[in-house]
Design a protein around this motif. Structure first.
Motif, PDB file in Angstrom:
ATOM      1  N   ASP A  47       0.815  -1.217   0.000  1.00  0.00           N
ATOM      2  CA  ASP A  47       0.000   0.000   0.000  1.00  0.00           C
ATOM      3  C   ASP A  47       0.851   1.270   0.000  1.00  0.00           C
ATOM      4  O   ASP A  47       0.345   2.359  -0.210  1.00  0.00           O
ATOM      5  N   GLN A  48       2.156   1.127   0.230  1.00  0.00           N
ATOM      6  CA  GLN A  48       3.036   2.299   0.227  1.00  0.00           C
ATOM      7  C   GLN A  48       3.699   2.507  -1.138  1.00  0.00           C
ATOM      8  O   GLN A  48       4.225   3.579  -1.415  1.00  0.00           O
ATOM      9  N   ARG A  77       3.169   5.440  -3.326  1.00  0.00           N
ATOM     10  CA  ARG A  77       3.410   6.775  -2.775  1.00  0.00           C
ATOM     11  C   ARG A  77       4.877   7.109  -2.606  1.00  0.00           C
ATOM     12  O   ARG A  77       5.232   8.272  -2.422  1.00  0.00           O
ATOM     13  N   ALA A  99       6.610  10.010  -4.475  1.00  0.00           N
ATOM     14  CA  ALA A  99       6.241  11.418  -4.242  1.00  0.00           C
ATOM     15  C   ALA A  99       7.422  12.145  -3.619  1.00  0.00           C
ATOM     16  O   ALA A  99       8.197  11.567  -2.852  1.00  0.00           O
ATOM     17  N   TYR A 122       8.477  12.316   0.270  1.00  0.00           N
ATOM     18  CA  TYR A 122       7.717  11.303   0.995  1.00  0.00           C
ATOM     19  C   TYR A 122       8.671  10.328   1.670  1.00  0.00           C
ATOM     20  O   TYR A 122       9.597   9.810   1.045  1.00  0.00           O
TER      21      TYR A 122
END
Lengths: 222, 463
Positions: B405-406, B409, B412, B415
């Protein structure tokens, strides 16, 4: 070994001068290309550290003039300019290496040693890396004061590693270094010679294996 | 870029183009019209003039008197001869020849038309230095066939042709001008909504990125307006992203600077040798982090596709880059007791060597940062086994891995996954992502062998 720093920023120049003096170099500093040219008329240096953004005549022009004048003193460019065109331009002009500011002092010292060693190995008779000393014309090897007896192939491999100390040397290249005596030598043979060299040189000399790539003779930082 | 000249080259487009396109064909039509009109006007005019000549000839023939003995007499009173010759514009000549072509009356030497199946017969000739048009009538008399020729100079006719031509040219040119004017005015009226749209865009400030009003835009231009509005939306979101980025960058640069400044100020008053040494180590660490961040920020700016010159692109040996990346990070791996190695097969691609080097450096850097002591990091390159045979490079580690789920991201900017330690600034994978996009390559973040660790693979488009 004498190094001339050509750098207009006093703080950076002072840092480099002290840092390099601490690891055993004799260091002089001038703040402009014009003064550098004057100093080079008077004395000989083993290495020049050149900043690109100098006032007046810039680093590019200085290197161009030196090379055109036939001076082969190794040049390490130390600059904040890291655009590709600057790197390529400087190396094309005849600079030997390129280091981008900010840098760590050990890295600077290592680059200086490598450049000086590379230029010496052509003219001088010996290579010294930490406790290891190779006498090239006589093919003699010493660790500290202990003489080490090497076969011709072991010597060839060690010489190749020593000339590129601090850099990874591929197995292919080492294989080429010994294949002039022995056709059809395998890369496994290289592994065998490396393991023998490690045994003969002892723990003071570190030959590292880089998985999938080759070997590296460590420069021990003084 | 010189906008004014570019505008001039393309400028005033529709109206000027329409005029330029139409003016040639219209001029040709005008020329054809003039020729046709003239031809149509000339035929009846000529017939009328010729008929008048015939009438005169026939009238003259009525005055012939045949004499016994085969001679002919042309019995025309002087007034009648004057009438015959009287003409406002032209000189009229006549000649009467007897049955044996003997001179009877009129102008000696006036040419007659050769006998023809038509009677009367017309002729065009030169007489006394000017062009003449004449008619020859062969009149049967008891004495034999008498030849009567009446001719006139062509002034009258020339003048008539001339007037005809002028009037035709005048009306056709007026028509032509009227058409051009109608196009000019019509296009202007037709383009009014476009001009209004331009005014709407012109009146905006450079920063204003609100969508354009689409209600009064004609159907043909609507796609253009919609495209513009989409562009505005993209620029708007980019600008917001830029603001966000600047805020983050400011934080990343100022925080270590603040740390350095405070430490240095404390150092001025510190006398305890141990404390000084501790502070110095902190300072060194802070400076190192600061230069790392500055380098990464610059790398990110350079990696943006808009900053990449196509000229930098060339044939790149991925194997060489993979080996270089390993050699460069070998010392760090040694210090961290990580087994860093390479498994390189032949692989090449088109790209920018220094950007790809930067990309690999970031990938290896990340892998080393997140792999624990005695871990293993491997850089691989090669060609995919399927039919497309695409080149790829990948870096695999056996660290903790990135939870699925990471994964979307982590690219980014700034991040940093929750719970990460280390002193990264969160730009590494953002730089990788920019470089991957600049090369039209695909970035895949997954797990390593046996579902352990992380494997980041960059697959380049097929050659």
């Amino acid at each position: 070994m004498r190094i001339l720093i050509i750098e207009d920023d006093a703080l950076v120049a002072d840092g480099m001068r002290r840092g390099l003096s601490q690891v055993g170099f004799a260091v002089d500093h001038v703040p402009s290309a014009e003064l550098a040219e004057a100093a080079l008329q008077q004395e000989n240096f083993d290495l020049l550290l050149v900043d690109l953004g100098l006032p007046g005549v810039d680093g590019f022009e200085l290197v161009r003039r030196l090379r055109r004048g036939g001076k082969s003193t190794p040049v390490l460019i130390v600059t904040a300019r890291d655009a590709l065109a600057d790197r390529v331009g400087a190396l094309d002009l005849g600079a030997d290496d390129y280091l981008v500011k900010p840098f760590a002092l050990p890295e600077l010292a290592a680059r200086c040693r490598a450049l000086i060693r590379r230029s010496k190995s052509n003219s001088d008779s010996g290579i010294t890396i930490g406790p290891l000393h190779l006498d090239i014309p006589r093919r003699e090897t010493r660790v500290q004061s202990r003489a080490v007896d090497l076969t011709r192939r072991e010597w060839a491999i060690l010489e190749c590693l020593a000339l590129h100390a601090g850099q990874v040397v591929s197995k292919d290249r080492l294989q080429q270094a010994i294949s002039s005596w022995d056709e059809g030598i395998t890369t496994n043979a290289v592994e065998v010679y490396i393991s023998r060299l490690r045994g003969k040189l002892g723990d003071d000399v570190a030959i590292r294996t880089v998985r999938g790539l080759g070997y590296r003779l460590d420069e021990s930082v003084a | 870029m010189n906008r004014a000249s570019a505008e001039r080259a393309r400028g005033m487009t529709i109206r000027r183009r329409l005029l330029l396109i139409l003016i040639g064909p219209l001029a040709l039509l005008l020329a054809i019209g003039v020729v046709l009109d003239y031809a149509a006007g000339v035929v009846p005019l000529r017939a009328a003039f010729d008929q008048a000549l015939i009438n005169e000839t026939v009238a003259a023939a009525a005055q012939l008197r045949a004499r016994s003995g085969g001679t002919v007499e042309f019995d025309l009173p002087p007034q009648a001869i004057e009438m015959l010759r009287a003409d406002k514009y032209d000189t009229v000549y006549y000649l009467v020849l007897g049955p044996h072509d003997e001179y009877v009356a009129g102008d000696q030497g006036l040419p007659s038309a050769a006998p023809d199946h038509e009677n009367p017969t017309f002729l065009d000739a030169q007489f006394k230095g000017s062009a003449i048009r004449g008619v020859t009538y062969r009149h049967a008399t008891p004495a034999g066939v008498v030849t009567i020729t009446v001719a006139e100079t062509t002034n009258k006719r020339d003048q008539a042709w001339h007037r005809l031509l002028i009037s035709i040219l005048l009306t056709d040119t007026l028509q032509f001008a009227a058409i051009l004017l109608l196009i000019w005015v019509g296009v202007r009226l037709g383009l009014r909504p476009l001009i209004a749209l331009r005014a709407q865009i012109d009146s905006r400030s450079a920063q204003e990125l609100a969508p354009l009003d689409e209600t009064r835009v004609p159907g043909e231009v609507l796609p253009l307006t919609q495209a513009l509005n989409r562009l505005f939306a993209t620029v708007r979101s980019n600008a917001q992203g830029q603001q966000q980025f600047l805020a983050n960058a400011a934080h990343q640069l100022r925080t270590p600077l603040a740390g350095l400044q405070t430490q240095l100020e404390l150092l001025r008053h510190d006398t305890d040798a141990v404390a000084v040494r501790e502070r110095l180590i902190g300072l060194l660490e802070g400076t190192r982090r600061l230069s790392h961040t500055a380098n990464q920020l610059l790398a990110l700016a350079r990696a943006e596709p808009t900053a990449t010159a196509a000229a930098d692109f060339g044939d790149v040996d991925l194997r060489e880059l993979a080996e270089e990346a390993v050699a460069k990070h070998f010392d760090r791996a040694l210090r961290q007791h990580i087994d860093l190695g390479v498994e390189a097969a032949r692989a090449r691609t088109r790209g920018s060597a220094w950007l790809l080097r930067e990309m690999l450096a970031n990938l290896v850097d990340n892998a080393l940062a997140y792999t624990p002591v005695d871990g293993r990091v491997t850089v691989r390159c090669g060609v995919t086994a399927d039919a497309s045979a695409q080149s790829y490079v990948e870096v695999e580690d056996d660290g903790p891995g990135i939870p699925p789920d990471q994964r979307a991201r982590v690219t980014a900017r700034f991040y940093r996954p929750p719970g990460t330690s280390g002193d990264g600034c969160g730009l590494g994978l953002a730089i990788v992502d920019e470089i991957v996009r600049g090369h039209h390559a695909a970035l895949d973040i997954g797990s390593g062998a046996n579902d352990r660790g992380t494997r980041v693979r960059v697959t380049f488009p097929a050659a």
